[in-house]
Write a protein that holds these residues in place. Structure first.
Motif, PDB file in Angstrom:
ATOM      1  N   GLN A   5       0.541  -1.228  -0.167  1.00 58.28           N
ATOM      2  CA  GLN A   5       0.404  -0.285   0.217  1.00 58.28           C
ATOM      3  C   GLN A   5       0.876   0.974   0.513  1.00 58.28           C
ATOM      4  N   LEU A   6       0.768   2.033  -0.335  1.00 48.37           N
ATOM      5  CA  LEU A   6       0.696   3.451  -1.345  1.00 48.37           C
ATOM      6  C   LEU A   6       0.084   4.576  -0.768  1.00 48.37           C
ATOM      7  N   VAL A   7       1.165   5.156  -0.093  1.00 50.35           N
ATOM      8  CA  VAL A   7      -0.711   6.452   0.443  1.00 50.35           C
ATOM      9  C   VAL A   7       1.075   7.521   0.298  1.00 50.35           C
ATOM     10  N   GLU A   8       0.734   8.568  -0.655  1.00 52.19           N
ATOM     11  CA  GLU A   8       0.994  10.267  -0.898  1.00 52.19           C
ATOM     12  C   GLU A   8       0.751  11.189   0.323  1.00 52.19           C
ATOM     13  N   SER A   9       1.361  12.047   0.337  1.00 51.11           N
ATOM     14  CA  SER A   9       0.964  13.504   0.564  1.00 51.11           C
ATOM     15  C   SER A   9       2.246  13.763   0.232  1.00 51.11           C
ATOM     16  N   LEU A  16       6.975  15.772  -1.571  1.00 52.45           N
ATOM     17  CA  LEU A  16       6.354  14.870  -1.801  1.00 52.45           C
ATOM     18  C   LEU A  16       6.181  13.859  -1.266  1.00 52.45           C
ATOM     19  N   SER A  17       5.935  13.177  -0.258  1.00 54.32           N
ATOM     20  CA  SER A  17       6.137  12.228   0.489  1.00 54.32           C
ATOM     21  C   SER A  17       5.576  10.910   0.287  1.00 54.32           C
ATOM     22  N   CYS A  18       5.793   9.676   0.214  1.00 52.50           N
ATOM     23  CA  CYS A  18       5.615   8.270  -0.208  1.00 52.50           C
ATOM     24  C   CYS A  18       5.450   7.109   0.883  1.00 52.50           C
ATOM     25  N   ALA A  19       4.574   6.854   1.610  1.00 54.85           N
ATOM     26  CA  ALA A  19       5.254   6.128   2.920  1.00 54.85           C
ATOM     27  C   ALA A  19       4.223   4.747   2.307  1.00 54.85           C
ATOM     28  N   ALA A  20       4.883   3.868   2.419  1.00 58.55           N
ATOM     29  CA  ALA A  20       5.190   2.248   1.806  1.00 58.55           C
ATOM     30  C   ALA A  20       4.162   1.301   3.549  1.00 58.55           C
ATOM     31  N   SER A  21       3.077  -0.133   2.703  1.00 60.91           N
ATOM     32  CA  SER A  21       3.455  -0.307   3.779  1.00 60.91           C
ATOM     33  C   SER A  21       2.761  -1.457   3.512  1.00 60.91           C
ATOM     34  N   GLY A  22       2.656  -2.784   4.097  1.00 59.80           N
ATOM     35  CA  GLY A  22       2.138  -4.152   4.105  1.00 59.80           C
ATOM     36  C   GLY A  22       3.566  -5.044   3.420  1.00 59.80           C
ATOM     37  N   ARG A  23       3.172  -5.807   1.799  1.00 63.88           N
ATOM     38  CA  ARG A  23       4.494  -6.752   2.329  1.00 63.88           C
ATOM     39  C   ARG A  23       5.585  -5.343   1.138  1.00 63.88           C
ATOM     40  N   THR A  24       6.128  -5.111   1.992  1.00 62.70           N
ATOM     41  CA  THR A  24       7.088  -3.867   1.231  1.00 62.70           C
ATOM     42  C   THR A  24       8.527  -4.450   0.818  1.00 62.70           C
ATOM     43  N   SER A  73       8.506  -6.700  -1.168  1.00 57.40           N
ATOM     44  CA  SER A  73       7.986  -7.479  -2.235  1.00 57.40           C
ATOM     45  C   SER A  73       8.504  -5.807  -3.522  1.00 57.40           C
ATOM     46  N   SER A  74       8.364  -4.694  -2.862  1.00 59.56           N
ATOM     47  CA  SER A  74       9.125  -3.821  -3.458  1.00 59.56           C
ATOM     48  C   SER A  74      10.666  -3.599  -3.348  1.00 59.56           C
ATOM     49  N   ARG A  75      11.153  -3.505  -4.680  1.00 59.29           N
ATOM     50  CA  ARG A  75      13.075  -2.973  -4.696  1.00 59.29           C
ATOM     51  C   ARG A  75      13.265  -1.741  -5.413  1.00 59.29           C
ATOM     52  N   ALA A  76      12.478  -1.090  -5.735  1.00 58.76           N
ATOM     53  CA  ALA A  76      12.472   0.426  -6.299  1.00 58.76           C
ATOM     54  C   ALA A  76      11.065   1.342  -6.098  1.00 58.76           C
ATOM     55  N   MET A  77      10.909   2.674  -5.940  1.00 62.36           N
ATOM     56  CA  MET A  77      10.080   3.070  -5.741  1.00 62.36           C
ATOM     57  C   MET A  77      10.075   4.635  -6.577  1.00 62.36           C
ATOM     58  N   GLY A  78       8.641   4.770  -7.349  1.00 65.52           N
ATOM     59  CA  GLY A  78       9.153   5.854  -8.535  1.00 65.52           C
ATOM     60  C   GLY A  78       7.859   6.691  -8.053  1.00 65.52           C
ATOM     61  N   TRP A  79       7.998   7.704  -8.735  1.00 66.10           N
ATOM     62  CA  TRP A  79       7.477   8.743  -8.612  1.00 66.10           C
ATOM     63  C   TRP A  79       6.570   8.927 -10.584  1.00 66.10           C
ATOM     64  N   GLY A  85       8.155  -1.485  -7.442  1.00 67.43           N
ATOM     65  CA  GLY A  85       8.325  -2.284  -8.580  1.00 67.43           C
ATOM     66  C   GLY A  85       9.314  -3.035  -8.453  1.00 67.43           C
ATOM     67  N   VAL A  86       9.719  -4.155  -8.721  1.00 69.70           N
ATOM     68  CA  VAL A  86      10.897  -4.317  -8.668  1.00 69.70           C
ATOM     69  C   VAL A  86      12.290  -3.734  -9.363  1.00 69.70           C
ATOM     70  N   SER A  87      11.919  -2.906 -10.156  1.00 64.12           N
ATOM     71  CA  SER A  87      13.240  -2.076 -10.542  1.00 64.12           C
ATOM     72  C   SER A  87      12.709  -0.610 -10.933  1.00 64.12           C
ATOM     73  N   THR A  88      13.472   0.328 -11.072  1.00 65.04           N
ATOM     74  CA  THR A  88      13.720   1.871 -11.247  1.00 65.04           C
ATOM     75  C   THR A  88      12.264   1.723 -12.319  1.00 65.04           C
ATOM     76  N   THR A  89      12.627   0.360 -13.258  1.00 65.64           N
ATOM     77  CA  THR A  89      11.625   0.585 -14.860  1.00 65.64           C
ATOM     78  C   THR A  89      11.134   0.152 -14.844  1.00 65.64           C
ATOM     79  N   VAL A  90      10.378  -0.788 -14.123  1.00 69.58           N
ATOM     80  CA  VAL A  90       8.624  -1.559 -13.777  1.00 69.58           C
ATOM     81  C   VAL A  90       8.810  -1.574 -12.485  1.00 69.58           C
ATOM     82  N   TYR A  91       6.951  -0.740 -12.535  1.00 72.98           N
ATOM     83  CA  TYR A  91       5.981  -0.607 -10.970  1.00 72.98           C
ATOM     84  C   TYR A  91       4.855  -1.643 -11.140  1.00 72.98           C
TER      85      TYR A  91
END
Length: 118
Positions: free
Chosen positions: A3-7, A20-28, A30-36, A99-105
């Protein structure tokens, strides 16, 4: 699931800054990258910036290089987008993605509105 929540969105004058902030929760794990990403009125969604959780390696769209900075705080599972020297054309809904990389979300937040006035 992640789960991702922006503010941090809002209204700012041209030349100003927002973070901007993005807080991640849950099965984090499994996510190797974050993007905007962003979607301006009448336009397709476009990639803005991405960061690898482990290495901190970053990727930027040409349109924001030198003005936007993506960063992360692993201890808080939070990613940030510092936006400086904002232009009217930066007006859009900004979405956080995991996502799994900076190019796959494959995980998306609901978005936060950024409006830049002249």
């Amino acid at each position: 699931q992640v789960q991702l929540v922006e503010s941090g969105g809002g209204l700012v004058q041209a030349g100003g800054s927002l973070r901007l902030s993005c807080a991640a929760s849950g099965r984090t794990f499994s996510s190797r990258a974050m993007g905007w990403f962003r979607r301006a009125p009448g336009k397709e969604r476009e990639f803005v910036a991405g960061i690898d959780w482990s290495s901190g390696a970053t990727l930027y769209a040409d349109s924001v290089k030198g003005r936007f900075t993506i960063s992360r705080d692993n201890s808080k599972n939070t990613a940030y987008l510092q936006m400086d020297s904002l232009k009217r054309e930066d007006t859009a809904v900004y979405y956080c993605a995991g996502g799994v990389s900076t190019t796959v979300y494959n995980y998306w937040g609901h978005g936060t509105q950024v409006t830049v006035s002249s």
